[in-house]
Structures are given as structure tokens and as C-alpha cells.
Motif scaffolding. Structure first.
Motif, mmCIF file in Angstrom:
data_model
loop_
_atom_site.group_PDB
_atom_site.id
_atom_site.type_symbol
_atom_site.label_atom_id
_atom_site.label_comp_id
_atom_site.label_asym_id
_atom_site.label_seq_id
_atom_site.Cartn_x
_atom_site.Cartn_y
_atom_site.Cartn_z
ATOM 1 N N GLY A 13 0.789 -1.220 0.000
ATOM 2 C CA GLY A 13 0.000 0.000 0.000
ATOM 3 C C GLY A 13 0.819 1.266 0.000
ATOM 4 N N SER A 14 2.131 1.170 0.213
ATOM 5 C CA SER A 14 2.988 2.359 0.164
ATOM 6 C C SER A 14 2.958 2.959 -1.242
ATOM 7 N N THR A 15 3.028 4.269 -1.319
ATOM 8 C CA THR A 15 3.024 4.944 -2.613
ATOM 9 C C THR A 15 4.407 4.858 -3.242
ATOM 10 N N LEU A 16 4.456 4.292 -4.423
ATOM 11 C CA LEU A 16 5.722 4.148 -5.128
ATOM 12 C C LEU A 16 5.838 5.225 -6.204
ATOM 13 N N ALA A 17 7.016 5.822 -6.305
ATOM 14 C CA ALA A 17 7.276 6.877 -7.286
ATOM 15 C C ALA A 17 7.824 6.257 -8.565
ATOM 16 N N ALA A 18 7.343 6.750 -9.695
ATOM 17 C CA ALA A 18 7.736 6.157 -10.974
ATOM 18 C C ALA A 18 7.829 7.224 -12.054
ATOM 19 N N ARG A 19 8.506 6.855 -13.120
ATOM 20 C CA ARG A 19 8.543 7.661 -14.340
ATOM 21 C C ARG A 19 8.108 6.785 -15.502
ATOM 22 N N LEU A 20 7.261 7.337 -16.335
ATOM 23 C CA LEU A 20 6.805 6.629 -17.528
ATOM 24 C C LEU A 20 7.329 7.369 -18.744
ATOM 25 N N ASP A 21 8.306 6.762 -19.424
ATOM 26 C CA ASP A 21 8.890 7.351 -20.631
ATOM 27 C C ASP A 21 8.064 6.910 -21.829
ATOM 28 N N MET A 22 7.414 7.867 -22.484
ATOM 29 C CA MET A 22 6.531 7.569 -23.607
ATOM 30 C C MET A 22 7.192 7.925 -24.936
ATOM 31 N N PRO A 23 6.911 7.185 -25.995
ATOM 32 C CA PRO A 23 7.446 7.523 -27.315
ATOM 33 C C PRO A 23 6.867 8.837 -27.827
ATOM 34 N N ASP A 24 7.642 9.530 -28.639
ATOM 35 C CA ASP A 24 7.120 10.707 -29.328
ATOM 36 C C ASP A 24 6.111 10.299 -30.390
ATOM 37 N N GLY A 25 6.399 9.183 -31.040
ATOM 38 C CA GLY A 25 5.524 8.692 -32.092
ATOM 39 C C GLY A 25 4.570 7.639 -31.579
ATOM 40 N N PRO A 26 4.216 6.677 -32.429
ATOM 41 C CA PRO A 26 3.261 5.637 -32.045
ATOM 42 C C PRO A 26 3.746 4.814 -30.856
ATOM 43 N N HIS A 27 2.836 4.489 -29.952
ATOM 44 C CA HIS A 27 3.137 3.633 -28.799
ATOM 45 C C HIS A 27 2.920 2.185 -29.230
ATOM 46 N N LEU A 28 4.018 1.448 -29.396
ATOM 47 C CA LEU A 28 3.946 0.102 -29.960
ATOM 48 C C LEU A 28 3.915 -0.988 -28.901
ATOM 49 N N ALA A 29 4.500 -0.744 -27.742
ATOM 50 C CA ALA A 29 4.543 -1.749 -26.675
ATOM 51 C C ALA A 29 4.946 -1.053 -25.384
ATOM 52 N N THR A 30 4.832 -1.784 -24.262
ATOM 53 C CA THR A 30 5.206 -1.227 -22.960
ATOM 54 C C THR A 30 6.170 -2.171 -22.262
ATOM 55 N N ALA A 31 7.195 -1.601 -21.644
ATOM 56 C CA ALA A 31 8.182 -2.370 -20.882
ATOM 57 C C ALA A 31 8.173 -1.905 -19.438
ATOM 58 N N LEU A 32 8.548 -2.790 -18.541
ATOM 59 C CA LEU A 32 8.659 -2.505 -17.116
ATOM 60 C C LEU A 32 10.102 -2.745 -16.718
ATOM 61 N N PHE A 33 10.745 -1.723 -16.128
ATOM 62 C CA PHE A 33 12.180 -1.790 -15.807
ATOM 63 C C PHE A 33 12.367 -1.887 -14.302
ATOM 64 N N ALA A 34 13.134 -2.888 -13.847
ATOM 65 C CA ALA A 34 13.444 -3.065 -12.421
ATOM 66 C C ALA A 34 14.916 -2.754 -12.195
ATOM 67 N N HIS A 35 15.202 -1.834 -11.280
ATOM 68 C CA HIS A 35 16.569 -1.373 -11.069
ATOM 69 C C HIS A 35 17.365 -2.316 -10.155
ATOM 70 N N CYS A 36 18.641 -2.029 -10.034
ATOM 71 C CA CYS A 36 19.548 -2.863 -9.253
ATOM 72 C C CYS A 36 19.360 -2.653 -7.752
#
Length: 407
Positions: A13-36
Motif C-alpha cells: 500500500g505504500s506509494t511508489l514513485a515512478a517515471r513513464l517514458d513515452m514515445p514521441d511517435g506511435p506507442h507500440l509496446a510497454t516495458a517494465l524496468f526493475a533497477h539494481c
């Protein structure tokens, strides 16, 4: 590429901070990145990889795990399992936002986490790991001296990368039982393993163990002289290019058709590296290239220079025009090769000139085939009728307007 700051509820339930990098052009797919381990969403490798993937049409969500970065919660109360649960929570958020992820990318311990999480996400089609440990317990070597205190007192403060962190006993017990073999064996997605042979934090033997435990389709690519954090921009760019090219085989990355009435011939240039001059160049929804400057002029030499693109346009148009004419005439032209040389010096661009012509393109045309002398001479004349040639010889007008907000 536009980056949106967002938040979503984590595993507890803790609020997690995130950034969503979107394409300038068509959105073809979505990836989820987990850091070290103990890193964050804003480390250079995560930023660079996300930016490059967004430039190729893949939106990337990167977030701080519970208790790290700008996310709420207590890091001392987290575990490897809670990291996996945070990933599942991020996936749930993206599903609700209409951007279900089909690609998981994990760096170091984040790589182990995406391997574990992918087995619980049916929609995931591809998984990429970077410097991932085969056994999550591997991370405890970072604070081996503090293990007795953690076990005795339930928690201890350790220094990792010059920063203090509280590591709880629950984390130690969780990673000790977090063997990945079962999860990797039942992974229902294509797997790409990237690892640096000289990684001093997680040895490349871990990559071999992950590869052997996985079923096909699986691929392994070395990051040559890269380090564990993929700190060099060139290594991060290479990793992003490899991931995007590889993922295209397993993800539906076909761009949507342009909307009715959309103008043709739009070229969009977006800054890819504000610290240098690297640019993402998109021509319509399908064609991507990089523009840069040589290292001698402050660039990183990862793409053609602007004048290189001009020369390429002249050479391509020349070859196409010659081929079109020879085909129409039925002449035995087998091959066309055009060499272009532009003699303008980059440093002169900013100088105030007198208006005299200072650009010279030298063009050498090589024609292969059983052509007569008259045919060869005629094709040389046709080369001068190339539309780009005519544009460069004529005076041109560039109309510019400043537009508020993102494109």
C-alpha cells in the motif's frame, strides 16, 4: 521523449514513485524496468535505456522499489519477495492505465526479480536481464561483515555505495530461499541475458547458470568491457539497441496505420542525450536513425552528422534517379554506386558569412554494366536532374515556428 511522473500503490500500500517514458511517435509496446539493488529509477543506465526504447516506440515504466528513492515505505522491512510483489503491482497499474506490459527488463537484483515475477504474469512475452545474479542471495556479499549483527538483532545499518541502508533479517532469510531455477524453468517468455564478462559484482558465471536453466527461446549477449552498473553511455545505448532489436521478434511492434489525412514526409528529431548532441530521428512511424557530431566537435560519433544526412540524401536521390531512367530505357545497368564528399568544416557553421556559396558537394558516380559510351554520358546528365541536386543548387526557404508543449 515525454516523461511522466506518476505514483501507484506498492505491495503493502505504500506509494511508489515512478517515471513513464513515452514515445514521441506511435506507442507500440510497454516495458517494465526493475533497477539494481539499493539503486533507483533514475540511475544513468535506467534513464538511457528507457530513452532509447521510447525512441523506438516502446514505453518504459521505471520505479523506485518500496523504501528507496522517492517511494514510501521502510527499506528494512522489504525483501526479495516484496520486490517481486512491487513489480506485479506496477504491472497491475499499467494494465489499468491501458498500457499492459509485454516486456520486463531487470538490472542486477532487479533482473532476478523480473525472472521470478514473469512466471506470475501471463501477458509477458519477453524478459531481458542485465548483470543479473542466478541466486538472489548473491547480494549479501555486499554487506557480509554485517550479517552476524543482522541475524542477532534483526536489523543493521550497512553502507552501500557510500549510502546508509537498514537491512532486515527478513531480507536475508528471503534471498536465502529465493532460488530461481523453478521460475526460470517455467518461464513462458523469450529470454535475453546481457552480462559483462568483466563484471566484478556479479560474475558472468551467473549468466551461464541462468541460460542453462532456461528453455528456448533464449539468447545471450556480452556487454564486452562494460561494468556492473552499465555506467558508460555507450554500453547503455548498446544494451537498449540490442533489447529493442531482439524484442521485435517476440512483441507485436508493427506501427499502426497513420490517421486519415495525416501529412506524409514528417521527420521528427528529438534530443536523445542533453549532455552531448545525440539525436533520435524518426521519419514517419517506421524509420529510425541517429544523428550526432564527431567526438572532435563535442559529440559521441554514434550517428551521421547533419551534413552526413544531407550527403546521404544527395547520394540516394542520385542513385534512384539514374536507376529509374535506365529501367525506363531498358539499358543494361547492373549497379550504381555514388560517393559524396562535402568540404564544409563544422566550425565554420556559426561564422557570419558574406552570402557567398561555401558548400561544395563532390559526387563520384560508378556505373556497372554493359553500357555504351553514349548511355553512360546520358546517365551522367540525368544525375544532375536528381531532385535533391536541384534543391541544393537552388536557393531555399526554411519557415520556422515555436510551438508550446510537447509534439
Amino acid at each position: 521523449m515525454p516523461t511522466h511522473r506518476i505514483t501507484f500503490p506498492g505491495h503493502d500500500g505504500s506509494t511508489l514513485a515512478a517515471r513513464l517514458d513515452m514515445p514521441d511517435g506511435p506507442h507500440l509496446a510497454t516495458a517494465l524496468f526493475a533497477h539494481c539493488f539499493t539503486c533507483g529509477k533514475d540511475i544513468p543506465a535506467a534513464r538511457r535505456i528507457a530513452a532509447r526504447l521510447a525512441g523506438m516506440g516502446i514505453a518504459v515504466l521505471r520505479f523506485d522499489f518500496t523504501g528507496l528513492g522517492h517511494s514510501e515505505g521502510e527499506f528494512a522491512n522489504t525483501s526479495f519477495t516484496s520486490n517481486v510483489d512491487d513489480l506485479i503491482a506496477a504491472c497491475t497499474y499499467l494494465d489499468g492505465d491501458g498500457k499492459p506490459p509485454s516486456l520486463l527488463i531487470g538490472h542486477s537484483l532487479g533482473g532476478a526479480a523480473v525472472l521470478k515475477a514473469a512466471s506470475q504474469m501471463d501477458q509477458i512475452k519477453a524478459v531481458a536481464t542485465i548483470g543479473a545474479p542466478f541466486d538472489p542471495e548473491h547480494v549479501t556479499h555486499n554487506f557480509a561483515d554485517a550479517l552476524p549483527e543482522i541475524i542477532a538483532n534483526g536489523v543493521a545499518e550497512v553502507s552501500l555505495g557510500g549510502r546508509p541502508f537498514n537491512i532486515g533479517k527478513g531480507f536475508i532469510e528471503d534471498v536465502a530461499s529465493g532460488a530461481l531455477t523453478p521460475a526460470i524453468a517455467k518461464l513462458n517468455a523469450a529470454l535475453l541475458i546481457l552480462h559483462a564478462p568483466r563484471d566484478e559484482i556479479v560474475s558472468i558465471d551467473n549468466a551461464s547458470q541462468i541460460f542453462l536453466a532456461a528453455k528456448h527461446p533464449k539468447s545471450f549477449v556480452t556487454l564486452d568491457n562494460g561494468d556492473h552498473l552499465v555506467a558508460r553511455a555507450a554500453d547503455a545505448e548498446y544494451a537498449a539497441d540490442v533489447i529493442a532489436t531482439w524484442a521485435a521478434r517476440y512483441l507485436p511492434l508493427k506501427p499502426p496505420a497513420p490517421p486519415p489525412g495525416a501529412p506524409e514526409g514528417i521527420v521528427r528529431v528529438s534530443e536523445a542525450d542533453p549532455s552531448g548532441y545525440l539525436q533520435d530521428v524518426m521519419s514517419g512511424p517506421n524509420h529510425h536513425a541517429l544523428a550526432d557530431e564527431p567526438a572532435a566537435y563535442g559529440g559521441t560519433n554514434r550517428g551521421m552528422s547533419p551534413y552526413g544526412f544531407l550527403s546521404a540524401g544527395l547520394g540516394a536521390c542520385t542513385s534512384m534517379t539514374i536507376r529509374m531512367y535506365a529501367r525506363r530505357k531498358g539499358w543494361p545497368l547492373e549497379h550504381v554506386n555514388v560517393d559524396i564528399c562535402h568540404d564544409k568544416v563544422h566550425a565554420q557553421d556559426a561564422e557570419t558569412g558574406s552570402g557567398d556559396k561555401i558548400d561544395t558537394w563532390r559526387r563520384r558516380i560508378y556505373l556497372t554494366g554493359d553500357l555504351t559510351g553514349d548511355q553512360r554520358q546520358r546517365l551522367l546528365e540525368i544525375a544532375d536532374k536528381c531532385p535533391v541536386h536541384r534543391t541544393l543548387e537552388r536557393s531555399s526557404e526554411v519557415l520556422t515556428e515555436l510551438v508550446d508543449g510537447p509534439a
